[in-house]
Design an enzyme around this catalytic site. Structure first.
Site, mmCIF file in Angstrom:
data_model
loop_
_atom_site.group_PDB
_atom_site.id
_atom_site.type_symbol
_atom_site.label_atom_id
_atom_site.label_comp_id
_atom_site.label_asym_id
_atom_site.label_seq_id
_atom_site.Cartn_x
_atom_site.Cartn_y
_atom_site.Cartn_z
ATOM 1 N N ASP A 186 -40.896 65.435 -8.086
ATOM 2 C CA ASP A 186 -40.209 64.159 -7.881
ATOM 3 C C ASP A 186 -41.090 63.206 -7.072
ATOM 4 O OD1 ASP A 186 -38.130 62.324 -7.858
ATOM 5 O OD2 ASP A 186 -36.644 63.700 -7.018
ATOM 6 N N ASP B 125 -31.575 58.787 -13.496
ATOM 7 C CA ASP B 125 -30.494 59.386 -12.705
ATOM 8 C C ASP B 125 -29.135 58.930 -13.229
ATOM 9 O OD1 ASP B 125 -31.996 60.934 -11.047
ATOM 10 O OD2 ASP B 125 -32.005 59.542 -9.374
HETATM 11 C C1 DGJ Z 1 -34.132 61.915 -7.453
HETATM 12 C C2 DGJ Z 1 -34.016 62.661 -8.744
HETATM 13 O O1 DGJ Z 1 -34.020 61.749 -9.799
HETATM 14 C C3 DGJ Z 1 -32.750 63.499 -8.728
HETATM 15 O O2 DGJ Z 1 -32.590 64.159 -9.954
HETATM 16 C C4 DGJ Z 1 -32.843 64.483 -7.589
HETATM 17 O O3 DGJ Z 1 -33.852 65.414 -7.823
HETATM 18 C C5 DGJ Z 1 -33.057 63.758 -6.281
HETATM 19 N N1 DGJ Z 1 -34.176 62.872 -6.355
HETATM 20 C C6 DGJ Z 1 -33.275 64.736 -5.155
HETATM 21 O O4 DGJ Z 1 -33.590 64.133 -3.973
#
Ligand code: DGJ
Length: 693
Positions: free
Chosen positions: A450, A513
């Protein structure tokens, strides 16, 4: 097919299966564009028109369509390359000095050699043809063979010329939670600029261009190109005063200066480009097929369960094991432990950088969870955000100089974190070592990587915008060499990292997301225009959706997510028995159709109804799947007609509908079509079909 050169050695025609791209060298050594479009038969027919200046204010250099305009002289247009030589000269004057051709199994490459008139500075233009895919990769390599450094102030990978005005330009706009919002705008006089300046590629605009002449899915001319970079990029489209539209794309020159030491070279990210005379569908098919065959890792992507939305930072061994047991009961093949397992990570406040397993949450070590997951027959995946550090983390306390910063300024935090200067060798080694240790110590099959904030306060270096992402690519590439079976997912605060650069480095890509199943139909449609379905990770999540507040039936949520690489992100411990059984059926069905979805040919079908049906088809050899969505139904609404594509006219196809099997010819299904009527809000259907042997 392939590369044809005129007898006078001055005109080049680059042919793919059904397209041609032509340019030539004129008597003053300019590399001039002459053609891009449907296939031409004979290179000798291409001529370089004589150019005389229109007026002193429209000099020849300005009006000539050049393949790779450089900065200097009477050029005031967008240039692709600006170099500053050690003596302060900021103009390039190139000479053409020959070409080479290289060939591979299914490609041919033309390399055009240019060199500066005065300095030992070389520019190679690369044209790599993939004839069977009707695609070409253009890139440029610059080499400094002078005795002193050369500063590169601007480096775009290629310029293209389209001999029309009033084209439509399409790309996406967006932000976190709303990536891939497709827009189309008319190109007129003036410039359209799309770019990213944040150090990632894709939340806002995406590094590609599509220019069309009022094309539809299946008809009309489309010119397109996708840049292979995950960091800052920029692209410019301009309708000129001389009856054409030009487009170029490459590294963003915003706050960027690349220095080439004596003997060093630099290759700009390639642009994968093509022309379609049969609409957007052909563009998508050529890109998708090429990505599957040449760029992406082979193999089907597993059905995953990710615990982020269920537990957020509140992870512990006991609850994660319970989730894993339930996920396995549903049919998931991969269990991913998301954020919160390490350091003092109880919220966004702390933990990033301290990549040790939190003992309070995992008193018996991470092994307990890994063993439980493996015991259930699933793969195990884990979340990391290696480029970041929290100010409170031990790592930052020990190495405050590892972040991007100016000595005299306070670095901004965002999500209470700093960005590590991964271009420092010690930082790069720390990240590699940390991940290598993790992968060596635990039986991990999948890394979710990430990156949740943009880069700022880059410090004195102006090349980090480019070097940062190159270092990330390198770390992952090196890790894959040592741990070849591990899959890497690229996530950047949702869908911040999807482009044709990262597609060949990582294996799985988080789309957004925003997991609202209705919003996703739009996001996925836009995504599918350029990127292959296998790269589109899509989860089923809980309702009311945390972003939209919308409540959508579980079946529709599954169907929407089954359009890509299926994942589940619900709190499945709260599932009713009915939801468990529905999930089991859906996941089982997905596994059966997965090769068709992930590796088949994808069609965005026309909806002829005034009602908002969304219709899609996937086809792989003799097997196909149709997806029908009706988010909202009006009383008295008309149904729609599903006209399939890509079938054999004479073939007989059996469709397994909810009302029973229907067998029809390919021509009937493609030209007459099937009447379909769904009712109720968020109605959806998935229909499989196959061709009779
Ligand atoms: C952002 C990601 O897009 C989510 O899926 C998740 O992993 C969060 N970060 C975790 O902090």
């Amino acid at each position: 097919m392939g590369i044809a050169v005129s007898t006078k050695n001055d005109v080049f025609l680059l042919n793919t299966k059904s397209t041609s791209y032509g340019f030539g060298i004129d008597d003053r050594g300019l590399v001039r564009h002459v053609y891009w479009g449907r296939k031409l038969q004979c290179v000798e027919e291409l001529e370089l028109p004589e150019f005389t200046e229109v007026s002193t204010n429209d000099p020849v250099f300005q009006i000539t369509p050049e393949e790779f305009p450089v900065h200097g002289g009477l050029r005031y247009k967008e240039h692709c390359l600006k170099a500053i030589f050690a003596d302060g000269t900021r103009e390039i004057v190139y000479q053409y000095c020959g070409y080479d051709v290289e060939k591979g199994e299914d490609w041919e490459e033309l390399i055009l050699h240019l060199r500066d008139d005065h300095y030992e500075f070389f520019v190679d233009l690369h044209y790599k043809l993939y004839p069977e895919y009707d695609l070409m990769e253009r890139s440029v390599e610059v080499r400094n063979q002078t005795e002193a450094p050369i500063q590169i102030e601007k480096l775009h990978s290629a310029q293209f010329h389209i001999p029309y005005e009033n084209l439509n330009f399409s790309n996406v706009h967006g932000h976190w939670g709303a990536e891939h919002q497709r827009f189309v705008q008319k190109v007129s006089y003036g410039k359209i600029v799309i770019e990213n300046r944040r150090g990632i590629s894709s939340h806002n605009h995406n590094p590609y261009f599509v220019l069309d002449r009022d094309a539809t899915e299946t008809e009309g001319e489309v010119y397109f190109g996708a840049l292979r970079i995950t960091g800052n990029f920029s692209g410019v489209v301009e309708q000129t005063a001389y009856g054409e539209t030009l487009v170029q794309m490459g590294l963003n020159d915003h706050d960027c200066l690349l220095e080439l030491q004596p003997g060093e070279s630099l290759t700009a990210p390639a642009i994968l480009c093509g022309y379609s005379s049969s609409g957007f569908e052909t563009m998508s098919h050529n890109l998708h097929r090429f990505a599957l065959d040449h760029i992406m890792r082979k193999g089907l992507r597993p059905v995953l369960y990710n615990s982020w939305e269920a537990t957020e930072f509140h992870v512990n061994s006991r609850d994660q094991i319970k989730l894993a047991q339930k996920a396995s009961e549903l049919g998931a093949e991969l269990f991913v432990l998301d954020d919160g397992w390490f350091g003092e990570r109880h919220s966004i406040q702390n933990g990033l950088g301290d990549w040790y397993v939190n003992e309070g949450k995992f008193p018996n070590g991470l092994e307990e969870l890994v063993d439980a997951v493996k015991g259930l027959g699933m793969m195990f995946g884990i979340w990391v955000e290696p480029e970041m550090v929290n100010p409170k983390a031990q790592l930052y306390q020990q190495h405050p100089d590892w972040i991007y910063h100016y000595e005299t300024r306070v670095s901004d935090t965002s999500r209470i974190q700093y960005v590590l200067n991964v271009t420092k060798p010690e930082v790069r080694d720390f990240i590699y070592q940390m991940l290598d240790n993790l992968l060596t110590r635990y039986d991990i099959d999948y890394i979710k990587w990430d990156a949740n904030r943009p880069i700022s306060q880059t410090g004195p270096q102006r090349d980090i915008w480019y070097k940062h992402i190159q270092t990330v690519y390198q770390i992952v590439t090196d890790l894959k060499k040592k741990h070849p079976n591990v899959l890497f997912e690229a996530c950047a605060s949702g869908g911040g990292r999807i482009d044709y650069g990262i597609l060949g480095i990582f294996d799985d890509f988080w789309t957004s997301d925003n997991t609202d199943a209705y919003d996703r139909l739009f996001i996925q449609d836009a995504y599918s225009r350029i990127y292959p379905i296998k790269g589109m990770r899509a989860w089923v999540t809980d309702c009311p959706n945390f972003l939209s507040g919308r409540v959508i039936p579980l079946t529709f949520r599954y169907h929407s997510a089954m359009m890509g690489s299926l994942g589940v992100g619900c709190n499945i411990l709260k599932f009713t028995q009915e939801e468990v059984e529905l999930s089991q059926r859906m996941i089982q069905q997905y596994k059966e159709i997965r090769p068709i979805i992930q590796e088949g040919t994808f069609y965005r079908l026309e909806n002829p109804s005034p009602n908002d049906y969304f219709l899609y088809e996937y086809l792989k050899e003799d097997q196909g799947v149709i997806f029908v969505f009706l988010p909202q139904s009006k009383v008295g609404h008309r149904g729609t007609t599903v006209r399939l594509r890509g079938l054999e006219e004479q073939g007989r196809y059996t469709l397994h509908t909810s009302k029973g099997d229907v067998t029809k010819s390919g021509s009937y299904l493609m030209y007459h079509g099937l009447e379909v009527k769904l009712s109720g809000d968020y109605a959806s259907a998935v229909v499989r079909f196959e061709k009779e042997p």
